[in-house]
Scaffold this motif. Structure first.
Motif, PDB file in Angstrom:
ATOM      1  N   PHE A 190       0.831  -1.197   0.000  1.00 27.82           N
ATOM      2  CA  PHE A 190       0.000   0.000   0.000  1.00 27.82           C
ATOM      3  C   PHE A 190       0.872   1.257   0.000  1.00 27.82           C
ATOM      4  O   PHE A 190       0.534   2.261  -0.640  1.00 27.82           O
ATOM      5  N   GLY A 191       2.011   1.211   0.678  1.00 26.27           N
ATOM      6  CA  GLY A 191       2.964   2.328   0.679  1.00 26.27           C
ATOM      7  C   GLY A 191       3.437   2.645  -0.737  1.00 26.27           C
ATOM      8  O   GLY A 191       3.551   3.816  -1.125  1.00 26.27           O
ATOM      9  N   ALA A 192       3.685   1.600  -1.528  1.00 24.65           N
ATOM     10  CA  ALA A 192       4.102   1.791  -2.917  1.00 24.65           C
ATOM     11  C   ALA A 192       2.954   2.406  -3.720  1.00 24.65           C
ATOM     12  O   ALA A 192       3.168   3.288  -4.558  1.00 24.65           O
ATOM     13  N   ALA A 193       1.726   1.962  -3.441  1.00 26.09           N
ATOM     14  CA  ALA A 193       0.551   2.506  -4.136  1.00 26.09           C
ATOM     15  C   ALA A 193       0.400   3.995  -3.828  1.00 26.09           C
ATOM     16  O   ALA A 193       0.028   4.788  -4.697  1.00 26.09           O
ATOM     17  N   LEU A 194       0.720   4.382  -2.596  1.00 26.22           N
ATOM     18  CA  LEU A 194       0.638   5.792  -2.203  1.00 26.22           C
ATOM     19  C   LEU A 194       1.585   6.661  -3.023  1.00 26.22           C
ATOM     20  O   LEU A 194       1.291   7.821  -3.300  1.00 26.22           O
ATOM     21  N   GLU A 195       2.721   6.076  -3.396  1.00 25.43           N
ATOM     22  CA  GLU A 195       3.680   6.842  -4.201  1.00 25.43           C
ATOM     23  C   GLU A 195       3.193   7.002  -5.636  1.00 25.43           C
ATOM     24  O   GLU A 195       3.412   8.034  -6.262  1.00 25.43           O
ATOM     25  N   VAL A 196       2.541   5.960  -6.139  1.00 28.18           N
ATOM     26  CA  VAL A 196       2.086   5.978  -7.538  1.00 28.18           C
ATOM     27  C   VAL A 196       0.829   6.839  -7.690  1.00 28.18           C
ATOM     28  O   VAL A 196       0.714   7.640  -8.623  1.00 28.18           O
ATOM     29  N   ALA A 197      -0.119   6.653  -6.775  1.00 30.15           N
ATOM     30  CA  ALA A 197      -1.414   7.334  -6.898  1.00 30.15           C
ATOM     31  C   ALA A 197      -1.869   7.825  -5.529  1.00 30.15           C
ATOM     32  O   ALA A 197      -2.797   7.270  -4.939  1.00 30.15           O
ATOM     33  N   PRO A 198      -1.195   8.870  -4.999  1.00 30.68           N
ATOM     34  CA  PRO A 198      -1.467   9.284  -3.613  1.00 30.68           C
ATOM     35  C   PRO A 198      -2.927   9.655  -3.340  1.00 30.68           C
ATOM     36  O   PRO A 198      -3.478   9.225  -2.329  1.00 30.68           O
ATOM     37  N   SER A 199      -3.554  10.414  -4.212  1.00 30.04           N
ATOM     38  CA  SER A 199      -4.927  10.862  -3.923  1.00 30.04           C
ATOM     39  C   SER A 199      -5.902   9.690  -3.901  1.00 30.04           C
ATOM     40  O   SER A 199      -6.716   9.567  -2.982  1.00 30.04           O
ATOM     41  N   ALA A 200      -5.803   8.820  -4.897  1.00 32.64           N
ATOM     42  CA  ALA A 200      -6.702   7.662  -4.954  1.00 32.64           C
ATOM     43  C   ALA A 200      -6.436   6.732  -3.766  1.00 32.64           C
ATOM     44  O   ALA A 200      -7.373   6.166  -3.186  1.00 32.64           O
ATOM     45  N   ALA A 201      -5.161   6.593  -3.387  1.00 30.64           N
ATOM     46  CA  ALA A 201      -4.825   5.690  -2.283  1.00 30.64           C
ATOM     47  C   ALA A 201      -5.341   6.244  -0.956  1.00 30.64           C
ATOM     48  O   ALA A 201      -5.883   5.497  -0.134  1.00 30.64           O
ATOM     49  N   VAL A 202      -5.196   7.554  -0.736  1.00 31.84           N
ATOM     50  CA  VAL A 202      -5.697   8.150   0.507  1.00 31.84           C
ATOM     51  C   VAL A 202      -7.224   7.999   0.575  1.00 31.84           C
ATOM     52  O   VAL A 202      -7.775   7.669   1.624  1.00 31.84           O
ATOM     53  N   ALA A 203      -7.897   8.204  -0.561  1.00 25.74           N
ATOM     54  CA  ALA A 203      -9.360   8.055  -0.578  1.00 25.74           C
ATOM     55  C   ALA A 203      -9.751   6.610  -0.257  1.00 25.74           C
ATOM     56  O   ALA A 203     -10.709   6.365   0.486  1.00 25.74           O
ATOM     57  N   ALA A 204      -8.995   5.651  -0.792  1.00 27.79           N
ATOM     58  CA  ALA A 204      -9.283   4.229  -0.528  1.00 27.79           C
ATOM     59  C   ALA A 204      -9.057   3.919   0.947  1.00 27.79           C
ATOM     60  O   ALA A 204      -9.858   3.222   1.587  1.00 27.79           O
TER      61      ALA A 204
END
Ligand code: FE2
Length: 188
Positions: free
Chosen positions: A80-94
């Motif tokens: 999930f940390g890696a996902a935050l780097e790729v798509a921070p806004s979408a990841a925070v919303a998720a």
């Protein structure tokens, strides 16, 4: 082994839980966020179950299980940390959606609410633990409140997340106070 629980009832519960299965509608980002939370919650509750068992063998078994849960947690936390780097806004919303609706996979078990209450009452897993040992360490590890640029939806989700954490802390404080009062009353 010690028949501390009814083995027949336990097996029936196990079969009914397996038959029911488990299905939570979510996308990849939400799946990673949810599982990171759930694996850490599982690690902490298994650890505490062993500690509270008052049995050194049970404590060692649960510590071993908890060590495995920790490996699961690290995998999902880092993914999930890696996902935050790729798509921070979408990841925070998720993450916001999953933190606000969080429930353990065991919620389908017969008598789950009653069991969850006993577990909270015993201090094995309660709101204080959820806030201090699951929610806060993960938010801190991911640096959620330090991510510089989020889009409007991501920023709104982060604000809701912040408000949720404050509310959770407050509810945990009230729960702990009420539990202490109940214990005092029971002792008197
Ligand atoms: Fe696990």
């Amino acid at each position: 082994m010690t028949r501390g629980v009814d083995p027949v009832a336990l097996e029936r519960d196990r079969m009914s839980t397996m038959l029911k299965g488990y299905d939570r509608e979510m996308g990849a980002l939400e799946g990673l966020a949810y599982t990171a939370l759930q694996e850490l919650a599982t690690r902490i509750s298994h650890q505490n179950t062993g500690r509270f068992s008052g049995d050194p063998v049970a404590d060692r078994i649960m510590a071993r299980v908890a060590a495995d849960e920790n490996l699961h947690m690290v995998f999902y936390r880092d993914a999930f940390g890696a996902a935050l780097e790729v798509a921070p806004s979408a990841a925070v919303a998720a993450l916001e959606r999953q933190m606000l609706s969080f429930a353990m996979p065991g919620e389908g078990i017969a008598g789950f609410a009653r069991k969850a209450r006993s577990i909270a009452e015993a201090g094995i897993y309660d709101l204080r633990i959820h806030h201090d040992e699951i929610v806060q360490p993960l938010l801190k590890h991911w640096g959620i409140f330090e991510i510089p640029r989020l889009d409007a939806a991501g920023e709104a989700a982060r604000e809701r997340l912040q408000a949720f954490v404050t509310r959770l802390d407050e509810t945990a404080r009230r729960f702990t106070e009420r539990r202490a009062a109940r214990l005092d009353a029971a002792r008197a």
